[in-house]
Design a protein around this motif. Structure first.
Motif, PDB file in Angstrom:
ATOM      1  N   GLY A   1      -7.834  -4.107  -6.762  1.00 48.50           N
ATOM      2  CA  GLY A   1      -9.084  -3.322  -6.346  1.00 48.50           C
ATOM      3  C   GLY A   1      -9.337  -3.910  -4.737  1.00 48.50           C
ATOM      4  N   ALA A   2      -9.525  -2.738  -3.722  1.00 47.50           N
ATOM      5  CA  ALA A   2      -9.775  -3.092  -2.553  1.00 47.50           C
ATOM      6  C   ALA A   2     -11.135  -3.592  -2.383  1.00 47.50           C
ATOM      7  CB  ALA A   2      -9.544  -1.611  -1.686  1.00 47.50           C
ATOM      8  N   VAL A   3     -11.171  -4.778  -1.367  1.00 40.54           N
ATOM      9  CA  VAL A   3     -12.425  -5.253  -0.941  1.00 40.54           C
ATOM     10  C   VAL A   3     -12.487  -5.308   0.388  1.00 40.54           C
ATOM     11  CG1 VAL A   3     -13.026  -6.536  -3.369  1.00 40.54           C
ATOM     12  CG2 VAL A   3     -11.810  -7.577  -1.263  1.00 40.54           C
ATOM     13  N   SER A   4     -13.498  -4.969   1.119  1.00 42.04           N
ATOM     14  CA  SER A   4     -13.577  -5.203   2.409  1.00 42.04           C
ATOM     15  C   SER A   4     -13.802  -6.437   2.926  1.00 42.04           C
ATOM     16  CB  SER A   4     -14.851  -4.444   3.009  1.00 42.04           C
ATOM     17  OG  SER A   4     -16.190  -5.269   2.761  1.00 42.04           O
TER      18      SER A   4
ATOM     19  N   ARG B   1      -6.689  -6.814  -1.058  1.00 41.52           N
ATOM     20  CA  ARG B   1      -6.732  -6.550  -2.451  1.00 41.52           C
ATOM     21  C   ARG B   1      -5.575  -7.567  -2.850  1.00 41.52           C
ATOM     22  NH1 ARG B   1      -4.293  -0.517  -3.079  1.00 41.52           N
ATOM     23  NH2 ARG B   1      -2.062  -1.068  -2.192  1.00 41.52           N
ATOM     24  N   LEU B   2      -5.883  -7.987  -4.304  1.00 46.22           N
ATOM     25  CA  LEU B   2      -4.787  -8.830  -4.940  1.00 46.22           C
ATOM     26  C   LEU B   2      -4.020  -7.835  -5.679  1.00 46.22           C
ATOM     27  CD1 LEU B   2      -3.678 -11.893  -5.869  1.00 46.22           C
ATOM     28  CD2 LEU B   2      -5.482 -11.741  -7.602  1.00 46.22           C
ATOM     29  N   ALA B   3      -2.755  -7.881  -5.641  1.00 44.90           N
ATOM     30  CA  ALA B   3      -1.985  -6.835  -6.292  1.00 44.90           C
ATOM     31  C   ALA B   3      -0.489  -7.398  -6.590  1.00 44.90           C
ATOM     32  CB  ALA B   3      -1.861  -5.505  -5.495  1.00 44.90           C
ATOM     33  N   LEU B   4       0.095  -6.748  -7.550  1.00 40.93           N
ATOM     34  CA  LEU B   4       1.588  -6.935  -7.888  1.00 40.93           C
ATOM     35  C   LEU B   4       2.440  -6.685  -6.775  1.00 40.93           C
ATOM     36  CD1 LEU B   4       1.507  -5.469 -11.541  1.00 40.93           C
ATOM     37  CD2 LEU B   4       1.691  -7.854 -10.802  1.00 40.93           C
TER      38      LEU B   4
END
Length: 228
Positions: free
Chosen positions: A172-175, A224-227
């Motif tokens: 998820g994107a966070v500001s 964001r934390l992502a693969l």
């Protein structure tokens, strides 16, 4: 009332910051050296420390390393030198935030209040959120360890908070403002580059551990934390 130590070899700085912090309702003791801080900490543990980098004898970096053996209380670094090297080194050693001299006392009071509020929230409600496994990265609550393929990572307390925050919001994107507010407790509008340097260090540690996730920058918005 929170107990604070202000550590600086410059008397005028100690007097100024002590006055502002006491006016904000804190119990403050001013100290002129790292050795004095370590002695006081053993007698009366602090809730937060404001620590100058440039001091004779034991400098702020050496003091922080020794202090972290005694306490995990928040530490705000102050420096009058070139900001970037001190900023990176201090956060890597476990400082929670950083301010360049000349210090704006009102801004310091705001940052101190935010860090103390975050500390109270963690103590009162627990610091752990429910976090999923993110790729080959997982958090083991029983051992309080971050594992990549069952190999533990070495993180500072601030890095741990940041990574838990992102893991709980995986993909998820966070500001940027939300990260500063939720991880550091800073209100909207307070300037700090602490998130950028901490993100950089966590990215590097994830890569070194062969994690298949990373903290990605969303330009103009946040992260964001992502693969991979």
């Amino acid at each position: 009332m929170s107990r604070l130590y202000v550590v600086d070899d410059d008397e005028s700085t100690r007097v100024l910051l002590t006055a502002y912090l006491e006016q904000a309702g804190h119990e403050v003791k001013a100290l002129e050296s790292g050795a004095a801080l370590l002695k006081e900490e053993r007698l009366r543990p602090a809730d937060l420390v404001v620590l100058d980098v440039m001091m004779p004898g034991m400098d702020g970096f050496q003091t922080l390393v020794a202090y972290r053996v005694l306490s995990k209380a928040p530490v705000v670094f102050l420096t009058g030198r070139d900001a970037e090297p001190d900023y990176c080194a201090g956060l890597a050693l476990g400082a929670d935030d950083y301010m360049a001299k000349p210090v704006r006392p009102a801004m310091l009071v705001a940052k101190v209040s935010a860090l103390l509020r975050r500390q109270r929230d963690e103590q009162g409600h627990g610091r752990l959120a429910s976090v999923p496994q993110c790729g080959n990265l997982r958090f083991d609550e029983s051992s309080h360890a971050f594992l990549v393929e069952d190999v533990p990572m070495r993180l500072t307390p601030t890095e741990e908070r940041l990574l838990l925050f992102f893991m709980a919001r995986f993909e998820g994107a966070v500001s940027r403002e939300e990260v500063l507010r939720e991880v550091w407790g800073l209100p909207d509008g307070v300037e700090s580059r602490v998130v950028d340097e901490t993100n950089r260090r966590v990215r590097r540690k994830l890569a070194a551990a062969n994690a298949d996730v990373s903290i990605q920058t969303i330009w103009g918005y946040g992260f964001r934390l992502a693969l991979l």
